[in-house]
Motif scaffolding. Structure first.
Motif, mmCIF file in Angstrom:
data_model
loop_
_atom_site.group_PDB
_atom_site.id
_atom_site.type_symbol
_atom_site.label_atom_id
_atom_site.label_comp_id
_atom_site.label_asym_id
_atom_site.label_seq_id
_atom_site.Cartn_x
_atom_site.Cartn_y
_atom_site.Cartn_z
ATOM 1 N N ILE A 89 0.813 -1.213 0.000
ATOM 2 C CA ILE A 89 0.000 0.000 0.000
ATOM 3 C C ILE A 89 0.854 1.274 0.000
ATOM 4 N N ARG A 96 -0.127 10.051 -2.330
ATOM 5 C CA ARG A 96 -0.916 11.058 -1.604
ATOM 6 C C ARG A 96 -0.016 12.107 -0.969
ATOM 7 N N ARG A 106 -15.126 10.704 -2.306
ATOM 8 C CA ARG A 106 -15.728 9.372 -2.385
ATOM 9 C C ARG A 106 -17.257 9.475 -2.418
ATOM 10 N N ARG A 132 -12.579 13.026 2.222
ATOM 11 C CA ARG A 132 -11.578 12.557 3.189
ATOM 12 C C ARG A 132 -10.306 13.377 3.033
ATOM 13 N N TYR A 139 -2.836 9.077 9.577
ATOM 14 C CA TYR A 139 -2.003 8.362 8.605
ATOM 15 C C TYR A 139 -0.761 9.146 8.179
ATOM 16 N N ASP A 250 -11.248 7.009 5.892
ATOM 17 C CA ASP A 250 -10.996 5.638 5.449
ATOM 18 C C ASP A 250 -12.081 4.718 6.014
HETATM 19 C C1 IPM Z 1 -8.289 3.261 0.916
HETATM 20 C C2 IPM Z 1 -7.433 2.101 1.312
HETATM 21 C C3 IPM Z 1 -6.059 2.650 1.650
HETATM 22 C C4 IPM Z 1 -6.161 3.529 2.875
HETATM 23 C C5 IPM Z 1 -4.987 1.617 1.873
HETATM 24 C C6 IPM Z 1 -4.895 0.653 0.715
HETATM 25 C C7 IPM Z 1 -3.678 2.294 2.148
HETATM 26 O O1 IPM Z 1 -7.988 1.384 2.356
HETATM 27 O O2 IPM Z 1 -7.930 3.954 -0.043
HETATM 28 O O3 IPM Z 1 -9.323 3.493 1.550
HETATM 29 O O4 IPM Z 1 -6.109 3.032 3.993
HETATM 30 O O5 IPM Z 1 -6.277 4.716 2.699
#
Ligand code: IPM
Ligand code: MN
Length: 369
Positions: A89, A96, A106, A132, A139, A250
């Motif tokens: 990932i 990003r 989304r 988001r 993160y 997420d």
């Molecule tokens: C998303 C996915 C990603 C995230 C992963 C794949 C890193 O779950 O795009 O929602 O956690 O953002």
């Protein structure tokens, strides 16, 4: 306006290659094959196993230079770094951060022909967007947390005024472009946070409230992330735009996706001031990889979002029109109900669903001629 757009295509892991090919076929059919110069680049968990990196520098540079990036899916469970986090990932996460793709859009929309697991909801009742924040929040600490003696581990929520302001502004701008919440037609931005518990989230809420003052025509609403999980199930028609921190976004986007049929239905557009990255919101589903049964519609709809974004950015009406045609074709396939993918209760595999979308596109073209 470019005659042809450079698209960096990263197929990735699991079902990634299958759903990505479907989207490539559909965008080419809708806009014309000659409108794109498509180039494939490796990234993800399989590539990590082969080469020791999940995001080769050439892939990053190509993504940066392209007009847009189209992605299948990444990650294989168990393919992890020594710290235990997933390696595959890295691709999406680093794009990003390094391309500053701060706005992750989304859409959560229940299409006619798809039944929601929620009771008593009809297609017109669910139509909102989760926005988001994609570069800060929890993160942002990826790779930067600490594990002390295997006794204590920390990651930190990161919020900056600049980062919160720009995502808040984007939320209100998005609301202005939409028609309001299905319930009452009101334009509304819901700030989803945990301002009751942590200072960082109280700061997020405060800045969103400041920005809201510039948008008196849009209602400002608040929801704690835990309570939002209830509201999104109980009264989805109330929502128009939900703006939230990275990790909450997420989490709540998976719930949103399943309320409109399945994770397989959910597209995602990750946009910065200069670059756009498009993929479905789902993962690489290794359990069904290679079986030809993955639902390609999330990635196909992400392809449509890519054309719409490129079209707006380069004032290319034909591309924006092609995006609309893809949306309409998908809606037609779903309403007809004959070629539904398995996750929506149908029998059709990836190929059959893609062909149905291609046929629906063709029919429109014939009708328009
Ligand atoms: C998303 C996915 C990603 C995230 C992963 C794949 C890193 O779950 O795009 O929602 O956690 O953002
Ligand atoms: Mn996710």
């Amino acid at each position: 306006m470019p005659r042809s757009y450079d698209i960096a295509v990263v197929r990735g892991d699991g079902i990634g290659p299958e759903v990505c090919s479907a989207a490539v076929e559909v965008i080419c059919a809708a806009a014309g094959r000659d409108r794109f110069s498509l180039s494939d680049y490796p990234a993800g968990a399989e590539h990590y196993l082969k080469s020791g990196t999940a995001l080769p520098e050439e892939t990053f540079e190509a993504c940066k230079a392209a007009h847009a990036i189209l992605h299948g899916a990444a990650g294989i469970p168990g393919v992890v770094y020594p710290d235990g986090t997933e390696a595959g990932i890295e691709f999406g996460l680093q794009l990003r951060f390094r391309l500053d793709l701060y706005a992750n859009i989304r859409p959560i929309k229940l299409h006619p022909g798809v039944s929601s697991p929620l009771k008593d909801v009809e297609p017109k009742d669910i139509d909102y967007v989760i926005l988001r924040e994609n570069t800060e929040g929890l993160y942002a600490s990826r790779g930067g947390g600490v594990n002390v003696r295997d006794e204590i581990a920390t990651d930190t929520v990161v919020m900056t005024r600049k980062g919160v302001e720009r995502i808040a502004r984007k939320a209100f701008e998005l609301a202005r472009k939409r028609n309001g919440a299905p319930l009452d037609g009101k334009r509304r931005v819901t700030v989803c946070d945990k301002a009751n518990v942590l200072r960082s989230y109280a700061f997020f809420r405060k800045i969103c409230t400041e920005v809201a003052a510039d948008y008196p025509d849009v209602e400002l609403d608040f929801g704690y992330a835990d309570a939002m999980m209830v509201h999104m199930v109980r009264r989805p028609s109330f929502y128009d735009v939900i703006v939230t921190e990275n990790m909450f976004g997420d989490i709540i986007s998976d719930l949103g996706a399943v309320t409109v049929g399945s994770m397989g239905m959910s597209p995602s557009a990750e946009i910065g001031d200069r670059q756009g990255f498009f993929q479905a919101a789902h993962g690489s589903a290794p359990d069904i990889a290679g079986l030809g049964i993955a639902n390609p519609l999330g990635t196909i709809l992400a392809g449509a979002m890519m054309l719409d974004w490129l079209g707006e950015r380069h004032q290319d009406r034909a591309l924006m029109e092609a995006a609309k045609q893809i949306d309409t074709a998908v809606q037609r396939v779903l309403s007809a109900g004959e070629k539904l993918p398995k996750d929506l209760g149908g029998q059709s595999g990836t190929r059959a669903v893609t062909d149905a979308v291609l046929r629906a596109l063709d029919e429109r073209r014939v009708a328009a001629a």
